[in-house]
Design an enzyme around this catalytic site. Sequence first.
Site, mmCIF file in Angstrom:
data_model
loop_
_atom_site.group_PDB
_atom_site.id
_atom_site.type_symbol
_atom_site.label_atom_id
_atom_site.label_comp_id
_atom_site.label_asym_id
_atom_site.label_seq_id
_atom_site.Cartn_x
_atom_site.Cartn_y
_atom_site.Cartn_z
ATOM 1 N N LYS A 53 -2.687 -9.228 -2.839
ATOM 2 C CA LYS A 53 -3.337 -7.803 -2.195
ATOM 3 C C LYS A 53 -4.257 -8.333 -1.211
ATOM 4 O O LYS A 53 -4.253 -7.672 -0.252
ATOM 5 C CB LYS A 53 -2.670 -6.775 -2.747
ATOM 6 C CG LYS A 53 -1.244 -6.126 -3.176
ATOM 7 C CD LYS A 53 -1.376 -5.274 -4.134
ATOM 8 C CE LYS A 53 -0.056 -5.174 -4.423
ATOM 9 N NZ LYS A 53 -0.031 -4.380 -5.965
ATOM 10 N N GLN A 97 -3.244 -0.547 -10.419
ATOM 11 C CA GLN A 97 -2.227 -1.353 -10.802
ATOM 12 C C GLN A 97 -1.558 -1.001 -11.735
ATOM 13 O O GLN A 97 -2.179 -1.377 -12.037
ATOM 14 C CB GLN A 97 -2.667 -3.339 -10.523
ATOM 15 C CG GLN A 97 -2.446 -4.150 -10.214
ATOM 16 C CD GLN A 97 -1.330 -4.653 -9.460
ATOM 17 O OE1 GLN A 97 -1.199 -3.911 -8.510
ATOM 18 N NE2 GLN A 97 0.149 -4.690 -9.027
ATOM 19 N N ASP A 120 -0.039 4.502 -2.759
ATOM 20 C CA ASP A 120 1.468 3.621 -3.541
ATOM 21 C C ASP A 120 2.568 4.730 -3.881
ATOM 22 O O ASP A 120 3.799 4.691 -4.332
ATOM 23 C CB ASP A 120 1.193 3.204 -4.825
ATOM 24 C CG ASP A 120 1.713 1.785 -5.399
ATOM 25 O OD1 ASP A 120 2.401 1.478 -5.008
ATOM 26 O OD2 ASP A 120 1.293 1.524 -6.620
#
Length: 302
Positions: A53, A97, A120
Amino acid sequence: MKNILDGKLLARELELRLIAEINRFVAQVGRPPGLGVIRVGDDPASKVYVSNKEKACRRVGLNSVVLHLGADSSPEAIIQTIESLNNDHKIDGILLQLPLPQGIDAAPLLQAISPDKDVDGLHALNLGRLIKGEKGPRSCTPAGIMALLRRNKVTLEGKNAVVIGRSILVGKPMALMLQAADATVTIAHSKTANLPVLTNQADILIVAAGKAHLIGDEHVRANSIVVDVGIHRINKESSMPGKLGYKLCGDVRSEEVAYKVKAITPVPGGVGPMTVSMLLVNTVNCWQFHCGLSSTLSDLLP
Ligand code: NAP
């Protein structure tokens, strides 16, 4: 050769679009988009994902900050880190994460992320927006799959879609997005009886069970579209004598079903790159929102 739904290719296209988009506004705004990534613990796969990422952020000119906390961090300490990113005006998106180390509940932590930095799409407000069909950041993996299906002109209207998996991260938002695109959707999970009977009704089969090689010939209908979300490292002999290397595989025994499907995503190179792309898209979108710019990326958000 069967049709491959190539996520790597589409991700490259999207990156070019994002570079143009950032370049168009960065001088006017005075800063690039900023992404804060929080990694807790030392899960090796998460380390690789976060590093991928970061690299993707660098490629498009997005500023990324990675904060790494120990596996023994308290929820309070993680929330404090989230708060510091919530209050940082140069940060437009925050990613926690997943998975977190065992024993840490993700729900209150995801809830601590400011909804307008929730790249997200896992904050309850943004999941609610998805249910209601309102605009908002969408969960990256299912949003990436929708972009990949659209780019490959897969018709969803009136089709039977079966989603294997009901997680908040993938299965549930995926089902909602397919339903919003007028597919008729069934969700299967670990207690589903007669999985092959169900999956054989699928025009579009999305497999997000997290079980290597779960799905094979007996589950897949001829001429269907198969999206393999699973990603697993399996050991293999390496070229160094006596050492084990690893290779990646999905939830689908792709070599078994390749002869009969209309199209399939490869592992790696299918869903994974699209997940990263949608993280970038969500972050640029949040940047545009925070800076009062109109979004030009809304076509990518289901
Ligand atoms: P998860 O939270 O473990 O959820 C797995 C889901 O699959 C659960 O709903 C579970 O049912 C269901 N399931 C498990 N075994 C099953 C079986 N035998 N038959 C039918 N359903 C079954 O996993 P996740 O976070 O959704 O992720 C799924 C997979 O996608 C993992 O391999 C993950 O690494 C991968 N992933 C990949 C990407 C990417 O970018 N490529 C992104 C995210 C996730 P229950 O609810 O009944 O337990």
